[in-house]
Design a protein around this motif. Structure first.
Motif, PDB file in Angstrom:
ATOM      1  N   TYR A 108       0.821  -1.200   0.000  1.00 29.24           N
ATOM      2  CA  TYR A 108       0.000   0.000   0.000  1.00 29.24           C
ATOM      3  C   TYR A 108       0.861   1.258   0.000  1.00 29.24           C
ATOM      4  CZ  TYR A 108      -3.463  -3.390   1.423  1.00 29.24           C
ATOM      5  OH  TYR A 108      -4.275  -4.499   1.461  1.00 29.24           O
ATOM      6  N   ILE A 109       0.274   2.305  -0.533  1.00 29.93           N
ATOM      7  CA  ILE A 109       0.785   3.646  -0.327  1.00 29.93           C
ATOM      8  C   ILE A 109      -0.221   4.349   0.563  1.00 29.93           C
ATOM      9  CG2 ILE A 109       1.234   5.892  -1.416  1.00 29.93           C
ATOM     10  CD1 ILE A 109       3.436   3.851  -1.899  1.00 29.93           C
ATOM     11  N   HIS A 110       0.277   4.959   1.615  1.00 30.79           N
ATOM     12  CA  HIS A 110      -0.552   5.771   2.504  1.00 30.79           C
ATOM     13  C   HIS A 110      -0.150   7.223   2.321  1.00 30.79           C
ATOM     14  CE1 HIS A 110      -1.698   2.484   5.684  1.00 30.79           C
ATOM     15  NE2 HIS A 110      -2.091   2.190   4.462  1.00 30.79           N
ATOM     16  N   LEU A 111      -1.133   8.061   2.101  1.00 29.57           N
ATOM     17  CA  LEU A 111      -0.920   9.505   2.043  1.00 29.57           C
ATOM     18  C   LEU A 111      -1.554  10.129   3.269  1.00 29.57           C
ATOM     19  CD1 LEU A 111      -1.887  10.230  -1.685  1.00 29.57           C
ATOM     20  CD2 LEU A 111       0.414   9.850  -0.738  1.00 29.57           C
ATOM     21  N   ARG A 112      -0.820  11.015   3.901  1.00 29.64           N
ATOM     22  CA  ARG A 112      -1.398  11.833   4.963  1.00 29.64           C
ATOM     23  C   ARG A 112      -1.570  13.232   4.391  1.00 29.64           C
ATOM     24  NH1 ARG A 112      -2.119  10.336   9.861  1.00 29.64           N
ATOM     25  NH2 ARG A 112      -1.513  12.314  10.793  1.00 29.64           N
ATOM     26  N   THR A 113      -2.587  13.921   4.870  1.00 30.64           N
ATOM     27  CA  THR A 113      -2.914  15.256   4.373  1.00 30.64           C
ATOM     28  C   THR A 113      -3.073  16.206   5.561  1.00 30.64           C
ATOM     29  OG1 THR A 113      -5.310  14.967   4.472  1.00 30.64           O
ATOM     30  CG2 THR A 113      -4.204  14.212   2.446  1.00 30.64           C
ATOM     31  N   TYR A 122      -5.364   8.157   7.279  1.00 30.67           N
ATOM     32  CA  TYR A 122      -4.577   8.207   6.046  1.00 30.67           C
ATOM     33  C   TYR A 122      -5.504   7.920   4.880  1.00 30.67           C
ATOM     34  CZ  TYR A 122      -4.869   3.287   7.188  1.00 30.67           C
ATOM     35  OH  TYR A 122      -5.355   2.052   7.541  1.00 30.67           O
ATOM     36  N   TYR A 123      -4.978   8.110   3.689  1.00 30.12           N
ATOM     37  CA  TYR A 123      -5.632   7.679   2.445  1.00 30.12           C
ATOM     38  C   TYR A 123      -4.776   6.549   1.893  1.00 30.12           C
ATOM     39  CZ  TYR A 123      -8.585  11.778   2.739  1.00 30.12           C
ATOM     40  OH  TYR A 123      -9.495  12.710   3.163  1.00 30.12           O
ATOM     41  N   GLN A 124      -5.411   5.470   1.434  1.00 31.35           N
ATOM     42  CA  GLN A 124      -4.696   4.249   1.082  1.00 31.35           C
ATOM     43  C   GLN A 124      -5.047   3.773  -0.323  1.00 31.35           C
ATOM     44  OE1 GLN A 124      -4.336   0.657   3.831  1.00 31.35           O
ATOM     45  NE2 GLN A 124      -6.143   0.137   2.626  1.00 31.35           N
ATOM     46  N   ALA A 125      -4.008   3.351  -1.062  1.00 35.73           N
ATOM     47  CA  ALA A 125      -4.188   2.673  -2.348  1.00 35.73           C
ATOM     48  C   ALA A 125      -3.278   1.455  -2.356  1.00 35.73           C
ATOM     49  CB  ALA A 125      -3.862   3.602  -3.513  1.00 35.73           C
ATOM     50  N   GLN A 126      -3.751   0.370  -2.959  1.00 33.28           N
ATOM     51  CA  GLN A 126      -2.976  -0.871  -2.961  1.00 33.28           C
ATOM     52  C   GLN A 126      -2.422  -1.186  -4.339  1.00 33.28           C
ATOM     53  OE1 GLN A 126      -5.807  -3.863  -1.635  1.00 33.28           O
ATOM     54  NE2 GLN A 126      -6.057  -4.594  -3.716  1.00 33.28           N
ATOM     55  N   PRO A 139      -3.484   6.743  -9.346  1.00 31.28           N
ATOM     56  CA  PRO A 139      -4.127   8.065  -9.365  1.00 31.28           C
ATOM     57  C   PRO A 139      -4.737   8.361  -7.997  1.00 31.28           C
ATOM     58  CG  PRO A 139      -5.478   6.465 -10.507  1.00 31.28           C
ATOM     59  CD  PRO A 139      -4.195   5.759 -10.152  1.00 31.28           C
ATOM     60  N   PHE A 140      -4.834   9.625  -7.656  1.00 30.69           N
ATOM     61  CA  PHE A 140      -5.414   9.989  -6.367  1.00 30.69           C
ATOM     62  C   PHE A 140      -6.827   9.436  -6.211  1.00 30.69           C
ATOM     63  CE2 PHE A 140      -2.392  13.800  -6.167  1.00 30.69           C
ATOM     64  CZ  PHE A 140      -1.493  13.101  -5.379  1.00 30.69           C
ATOM     65  N   SER A 141      -7.534   9.237  -7.310  1.00 31.58           N
ATOM     66  CA  SER A 141      -8.893   8.684  -7.224  1.00 31.58           C
ATOM     67  C   SER A 141      -8.894   7.246  -6.702  1.00 31.58           C
ATOM     68  CB  SER A 141      -9.575   8.750  -8.589  1.00 31.58           C
ATOM     69  OG  SER A 141      -8.848   7.982  -9.537  1.00 31.58           O
ATOM     70  N   ALA A 142      -7.740   6.559  -6.726  1.00 31.06           N
ATOM     71  CA  ALA A 142      -7.645   5.189  -6.214  1.00 31.06           C
ATOM     72  C   ALA A 142      -7.460   5.142  -4.698  1.00 31.06           C
ATOM     73  CB  ALA A 142      -6.486   4.449  -6.890  1.00 31.06           C
ATOM     74  N   PHE A 143      -7.163   6.272  -4.079  1.00 34.76           N
ATOM     75  CA  PHE A 143      -6.908   6.314  -2.641  1.00 34.76           C
ATOM     76  C   PHE A 143      -8.225   6.438  -1.880  1.00 34.76           C
ATOM     77  CE2 PHE A 143      -2.821   7.190  -4.343  1.00 34.76           C
ATOM     78  CZ  PHE A 143      -1.915   6.763  -3.393  1.00 34.76           C
ATOM     79  N   LYS A 144      -8.382   5.583  -0.891  1.00 31.89           N
ATOM     80  CA  LYS A 144      -9.594   5.558  -0.068  1.00 31.89           C
ATOM     81  C   LYS A 144      -9.267   6.023   1.342  1.00 31.89           C
ATOM     82  CE  LYS A 144     -11.703   3.793  -3.549  1.00 31.89           C
ATOM     83  NZ  LYS A 144     -11.877   4.791  -4.565  1.00 31.89           N
ATOM     84  N   PRO A 145     -10.174   6.760   1.978  1.00 27.34           N
ATOM     85  CA  PRO A 145      -9.933   7.216   3.349  1.00 27.34           C
ATOM     86  C   PRO A 145      -9.976   6.059   4.340  1.00 27.34           C
ATOM     87  CG  PRO A 145     -12.144   7.818   2.660  1.00 27.34           C
ATOM     88  CD  PRO A 145     -11.466   7.209   1.458  1.00 27.34           C
TER      89      PRO A 145
END
Length: 183
Positions: A108-113, A122-126, A139-145
């Protein structure tokens, strides 16, 4: 003749600018990456996962290797390596690209904002790895809260950190990343 060259150069530049999304290289793991990236595990909240992040170099690439044993015992379940952004992303940024390889597992990639105020938000995409270097675009649209209190989507210009994460299930983690870029 000179004006034709100028016009042609201008047209090429104009078409190139609109032809695709520019990419901004964020990390290639050269030159002291350990000063920019920090390793964390669920032990900070009582979990029992073990692992480490090492910075390696082979004949063609510098990279981070995240490896260890992820355990969901004691409400745990992650190991990660994270970097804080020093500059804001352009609001036109569409996502993150990685060059990865690993043991075939899902990572996963986790983004913090600016809106992820609590440590577990975090926001997570696998994505899935393979033994060969592969480009992964998220894409950012793939990241889920991570929870219902967060906005459904995040804005690029609010991203404050990016993490490479082994998460959510009992497994042996092995992932290597040689590039992180924004597109």
């Amino acid at each position: 003749m000179k004006w034709r060259t100028l016009i042609a150069t201008g047209l090429v530049a104009a078409f190139s600018a609109g032809a695709g999304t520019a990419e901004e290289m964020f990390e290639t793991f050269d030159t002291n990456p350990s000063k920019r990236w920090a390793y964390f595990a669920d032990t900070v909240m009582g979990g029992v996962s073990t692992g480490n992040a090492t910075f390696e170099r082979d004949a063609s690439d510098s990279y981070v290797r995240l490896s260890g044993e992820v355990s969901t015992d004691n409400n745990g379940g992650f190991i990660q390596v994270r970097r804080t952004l020093t500059d804001r992303l352009a609001d036109t940024t569409k996502g993150v690209r990685l060059k990865v390889r690993g043991n075939g597992g899902t990572y996963y990639i986790h983004l913090r904002t600016k809106g992820t105020r609590l440590p577990w938000q975090y926001y997570q995409a696998q994505f899935t790895t393979s033994p060969d270097w592969t480009d992964v675009q998220l894409p950012f649209s793939a990241f889920k809260p991570s929870g219902s209190f967060l906005k459904k989507t995040q804005r690029a210009d609010t991203v404050t950190s990016v993490a490479i994460v082994a998460f959510g299930r009992d497994h042996t983690a092995l992932i290597e990343v040689s590039e992180v870029a924004w597109f």
